[in-house]
Motif scaffolding. Structure first.
Motif, mmCIF file in Angstrom:
data_model
loop_
_atom_site.group_PDB
_atom_site.id
_atom_site.type_symbol
_atom_site.label_atom_id
_atom_site.label_comp_id
_atom_site.label_asym_id
_atom_site.label_seq_id
_atom_site.Cartn_x
_atom_site.Cartn_y
_atom_site.Cartn_z
ATOM 1 N N SER A 43 0.839 -1.194 0.000
ATOM 2 C CA SER A 43 0.000 0.000 0.000
ATOM 3 C C SER A 43 0.877 1.249 0.000
ATOM 4 O O SER A 43 1.864 1.329 0.722
ATOM 5 N N LYS A 47 1.209 2.112 -7.222
ATOM 6 C CA LYS A 47 0.642 1.289 -8.300
ATOM 7 C C LYS A 47 -0.741 1.778 -8.742
ATOM 8 O O LYS A 47 -1.025 1.829 -9.943
ATOM 9 N N THR A 48 -1.599 2.147 -7.792
ATOM 10 C CA THR A 48 -2.930 2.638 -8.157
ATOM 11 C C THR A 48 -2.845 3.997 -8.837
ATOM 12 O O THR A 48 -3.610 4.285 -9.766
ATOM 13 N N THR A 49 -1.897 4.820 -8.416
ATOM 14 C CA THR A 49 -1.693 6.112 -9.094
ATOM 15 C C THR A 49 -1.317 5.893 -10.548
ATOM 16 O O THR A 49 -1.822 6.597 -11.442
ATOM 17 N N LEU A 51 -2.138 3.308 -12.390
ATOM 18 C CA LEU A 51 -3.344 2.825 -13.071
ATOM 19 C C LEU A 51 -4.279 3.991 -13.381
ATOM 20 O O LEU A 51 -4.850 4.068 -14.485
ATOM 21 N N ARG A 52 -4.438 4.889 -12.448
ATOM 22 C CA ARG A 52 -5.335 6.037 -12.652
ATOM 23 C C ARG A 52 -4.797 6.988 -13.709
ATOM 24 O O ARG A 52 -5.581 7.631 -14.419
ATOM 25 N N GLN A 87 -12.612 -2.407 -7.865
ATOM 26 C CA GLN A 87 -12.610 -3.402 -6.804
ATOM 27 C C GLN A 87 -14.026 -3.713 -6.330
ATOM 28 O O GLN A 87 -14.362 -4.859 -6.036
ATOM 29 N N ASP A 165 -8.556 -2.947 -11.106
ATOM 30 C CA ASP A 165 -8.134 -2.410 -9.816
ATOM 31 C C ASP A 165 -8.537 -3.369 -8.707
ATOM 32 O O ASP A 165 -9.617 -3.262 -8.131
ATOM 33 N N GLU A 166 -7.673 -4.337 -8.414
ATOM 34 C CA GLU A 166 -7.914 -5.367 -7.396
ATOM 35 C C GLU A 166 -9.338 -5.926 -7.495
ATOM 36 O O GLU A 166 -10.088 -5.929 -6.513
ATOM 37 N N VAL A 197 -3.822 -4.215 -10.950
ATOM 38 C CA VAL A 197 -3.214 -3.699 -9.723
ATOM 39 C C VAL A 197 -3.554 -4.653 -8.590
ATOM 40 O O VAL A 197 -4.724 -5.006 -8.386
#
Length: 364
Positions: A43, A47-49, A51-52, A87, A165-166, A197
């Protein structure tokens, strides 16, 4: 005009800042067409940034994100050739399955004919094995079926890139395993690029053909799953991707391809050099499954003597925690044979042996 590119996604020196906080720093990334990429990390690693920024929900502070050779700076999410599975799925509870899947198609301009929308929705539902569920309400579906509806809704627009996203985080273990196989099959059938992600190492290794391990806003290693697991780039990757034992020692001698390290209990290990090493303290990384456990007391090379302190029965395998004087606790994983009945009880004196070829040496 769209440029010809062998990569569906490229990050060129991309940095993203949120005020004084840098979420990702100087990212360079190329994702080939048709690849299944997993962005893996703890966390807050960025990684999510990333993806976004691919999806258009965020813009880079510096650098450029490219999709199919075209710069995406300033291009809103709804104009990018990508779609996303969240998610929590974000399904409309007041719509049935058919209308959930058709929603994105009905927003297209110029409008698609009703017959074309019906045809494409039916095709998308067949693709995710929900052919007879068009009139079901969302609350009538299981978690796995809802996940498939979200997937069909994302695929019905025929994106060049699908972002995940997960999407399996809310599913139980058995259903998650089944959906992992399902996603792999769909990705191979469609041949489009998937970007997943996840913070689940097993999920990343089992589903993707390319793993991007991130830490503190940077890419630490980008390689196929087996390469990441067998040849970790550093201690972080070795410890985060799978389980590993960290054995501290001192470098006694170093050649061009081999290195001698004396461990805390006095045992000297000679192992291959696979990266740059400085002199002084070193850490040996050894996977638990690379260690052979026995009750033998032979004094062969690379054998540690210790006592079993804990045993974890996992069905097809058994994990042992072994206390080794001068070193500490060592984790060992053994596969159970069909006829095997006896297990090593806590308190048993054991010997631990390993092939030095499986050892990775890192500077401390």
């Amino acid at each position: 005009m769209t440029q010809t590119s062998v990569n569906d996604i490229e990050f060129r020196s991309v940095t993203k800042n949120y005020g004084a906080v840098t979420a990702v720093k100087n990212i360079e990334l190329a994702v080939p067409k048709g690849a299944f990429l997993a962005l893996l990390g703890p966390s807050g690693c960025g990684k999510t940034t990333c993806l976004r920024m691919i999806g258009g929900f965020e813009q880079p502070s510096e650098g450029e994100v490219m999709i199919a050779g075209t710069p995406m700076r300033g291009v809103p999410a709804y104009r990018r050739p990508v779609n996303m599975v969240f998610q929590h799925y974000a399904l409309f509870p007041h719509f049935d399955v058919e209308n959930n899947v058709a929603y994105g198609l009905r927003q297209l301009r110029p409008r698609l004919p009703a017959a074309e929308i019906t045809k494409r929705v039916a095709s998308a539902l067949e693709m995710v094995r929900l052919g007879g569920f068009a009139k079901r309400r969302i609350h009538e579906l299981s978690g796995g079926q809802q996940q498939r509806v979200a997937l069909a809704r994302a695929l019905v627009n025929r994106p060049s890139v699908l972002l995940l996203d997960e999407p399996l985080a809310a599913l139980d273990k058995n259903l998650r395993t089944a959906m992992q196989i399902e996603l792999q099959t769909i990705q191979r059938e469609l041949g489009i690029t998937f970007v997943l992600v996840t913070h689940d190492q097993e999920e990343a290794l089992s589903m993707s053909d390319l793993v991007c391990v991130m830490n503190a806003g940077r890419i630490v290693q980008l390689a196929p799953p087996q390469e990441v697991y067998d040849n970790p780039a550093d201690l972080f990757v070795a410890g985060f991707v799978g389980k590993t034992n960290r054995l501290e020692g001192e470098i006694e001698a170093r050649g061009t391809d081999r290195c001698m390290v004396r461990l805390g209990n006095g045992l000297t290990i000679t192992a291959p050099v696979k990266r740059e090493l400085s002199t002084g303290k070193a850490i040996l990384s050894v996977r638990p499954e690379a260690i052979a456990l026995s009750t033998a007391t032979d004094a062969t090379a690379n054998v540690l003597k210790g006592r079993v302190t804990n045993r974890i029965f996992l069905g097809s395998s058994v994990e042992y925690c072994v206390a080794v004087p001068g070193i500490g606790d060592v984790l060992v994983t053994t596969e159970r044979q069909p006829a095997e009945t006896g297990l090593h009880d806590p308190g048993t004196e054991v010997a631990l042996g390993f092939d030095p070829q499986t050892v990775h040496i890192f500077s401390a």
